[in-house]
Motif scaffolding. Structure first.
Motif, PDB file in Angstrom:
ATOM      1  N   GLU A  97       0.944  -0.979   0.136  1.00 18.72           N
ATOM      2  CA  GLU A  97      -0.059   0.084  -0.096  1.00 18.72           C
ATOM      3  C   GLU A  97       0.808   1.068  -0.121  1.00 18.72           C
ATOM      4  O   GLU A  97       0.215   2.418  -0.304  1.00 18.72           O
ATOM      5  N   SER A  98       2.231   1.258   0.087  1.00 19.05           N
ATOM      6  CA  SER A  98       3.116   2.286   0.125  1.00 19.05           C
ATOM      7  C   SER A  98       3.281   2.790  -1.308  1.00 19.05           C
ATOM      8  O   SER A  98       4.084   3.795  -1.349  1.00 19.05           O
ATOM      9  N   ARG A  99       3.031   2.039  -2.212  1.00 22.45           N
ATOM     10  CA  ARG A  99       3.324   2.055  -3.545  1.00 22.45           C
ATOM     11  C   ARG A  99       2.817   3.412  -3.981  1.00 22.45           C
ATOM     12  O   ARG A  99       1.438   3.833  -3.792  1.00 22.45           O
ATOM     13  N   THR A 100       3.524   4.245  -4.800  1.00 26.16           N
ATOM     14  CA  THR A 100       3.183   5.506  -5.585  1.00 26.16           C
ATOM     15  C   THR A 100       3.837   5.563  -6.859  1.00 26.16           C
ATOM     16  O   THR A 100       4.755   4.732  -7.112  1.00 26.16           O
ATOM     17  N   TYR A 101       3.254   6.265  -7.795  1.00 27.71           N
ATOM     18  CA  TYR A 101       3.956   6.527  -9.029  1.00 27.71           C
ATOM     19  C   TYR A 101       3.842   8.136  -9.381  1.00 27.71           C
ATOM     20  O   TYR A 101       3.136   8.903  -8.615  1.00 27.71           O
ATOM     21  N   SER A 102       4.790   8.589 -10.063  1.00 24.22           N
ATOM     22  CA  SER A 102       4.730  10.172 -10.616  1.00 24.22           C
ATOM     23  C   SER A 102       5.246   9.917 -11.957  1.00 24.22           C
ATOM     24  O   SER A 102       6.008   9.123 -12.451  1.00 24.22           O
ATOM     25  N   ASP A 103       4.708  11.085 -12.569  1.00 26.21           N
ATOM     26  CA  ASP A 103       5.047  10.988 -14.193  1.00 26.21           C
ATOM     27  C   ASP A 103       6.009  12.151 -14.528  1.00 26.21           C
ATOM     28  O   ASP A 103       5.504  13.259 -13.963  1.00 26.21           O
ATOM     29  N   TYR A 104       6.780  12.240 -15.507  1.00 25.97           N
ATOM     30  CA  TYR A 104       7.681  13.349 -15.737  1.00 25.97           C
ATOM     31  C   TYR A 104       7.777  13.484 -17.165  1.00 25.97           C
ATOM     32  O   TYR A 104       7.436  12.406 -17.988  1.00 25.97           O
ATOM     33  N   GLU A 105       8.034  14.645 -17.865  1.00 28.92           N
ATOM     34  CA  GLU A 105       8.056  14.705 -19.122  1.00 28.92           C
ATOM     35  C   GLU A 105       9.564  14.277 -19.744  1.00 28.92           C
ATOM     36  O   GLU A 105       9.845  14.297 -20.796  1.00 28.92           O
ATOM     37  N   SER A 106      10.572  13.975 -18.898  1.00 22.40           N
ATOM     38  CA  SER A 106      11.701  13.579 -19.194  1.00 22.40           C
ATOM     39  C   SER A 106      12.570  12.826 -18.262  1.00 22.40           C
ATOM     40  O   SER A 106      12.137  12.610 -16.965  1.00 22.40           O
ATOM     41  N   VAL A 107      13.416  12.098 -18.739  1.00 21.73           N
ATOM     42  CA  VAL A 107      14.446  10.984 -17.738  1.00 21.73           C
ATOM     43  C   VAL A 107      14.970  12.023 -16.784  1.00 21.73           C
ATOM     44  O   VAL A 107      15.061  11.939 -15.391  1.00 21.73           O
TER      45      VAL A 107
END
Length: 166
Positions: free
Chosen positions: A78-88
């Motif tokens: 349940e500690s899993r999260t994600y984020s997204d970005y435009e570049s590495v």
């Protein structure tokens, strides 16, 4: 062959430094000659193919590749999260910010927080899981990368940032 990207504009590579010689990148690539060896550099978007009599080398440069960061701080799913970005690079900066926020929570009364790269890497290693998915335009898929790859990219990013401050 040492290759350095010198100038970027709107995610397009304009100049490349190859073995001390500055080359302007045209749409189709360019020819480079060094010590009697002629190399042809072909480009298609962010994919570069270096061809000479000694070897064939393929280099893929993700300048602006959508990147998803997957983080699991503890063994608890349940500690899993994600984020997204435009570049590495933006994603690697995001990993640094996660560590900085962690330090701020642990040291709420410290006005200035400093750390070195080994502490950052120790933090990365102690996370239950940390990985990236980087969009590959050529296959229209996301390629997975692990903690070691992330640490390598962070090292490169911080080294470049330190070089610009000098």
């Amino acid at each position: 062959m040492r290759i350095f990207i010198v100038k970027l504009q709107s995610s397009q590579i304009l100049l490349v430094l190859i073995q001390g010689t500055l080359q302007k990148l045209s749409k189709g690539g360019f020819i480079h000659q060094s010590q009697g060896v002629v190399s042809q550099v072909l480009s298609i978007e962010n994919l570069f193919l270096f061809v000479n009599s000694n070897y064939l080398h393929l280099l893929h440069i993700n300048i602006k590749a959508h990147t998803i960061l997957l983080v699991q701080p503890s063994s608890n799913p349940e500690s899993r999260t994600y984020s997204d970005y435009e570049s590495v690079n933006e994603c690697m900066e995001g990993v640094c910010r996660i560590y900085e926020e962690h330090l701020k929570r642990r040291n709420p009364n410290t006005p200035t927080i400093t750390y070195d790269i080994s502490q950052l890497f120790d933090f990365v290693d102690q996370l239950s899981d940390l990985s990236c998915l980087v969009y590959q335009k050529s296959t229209n898929t996301y390629a997975p990368y692990n903690k070691d790859w992330i640490k390598e990219k962070i090292y490169i990013l911080l080294r470049q940032a330190a070089g610009h401050e000098m």
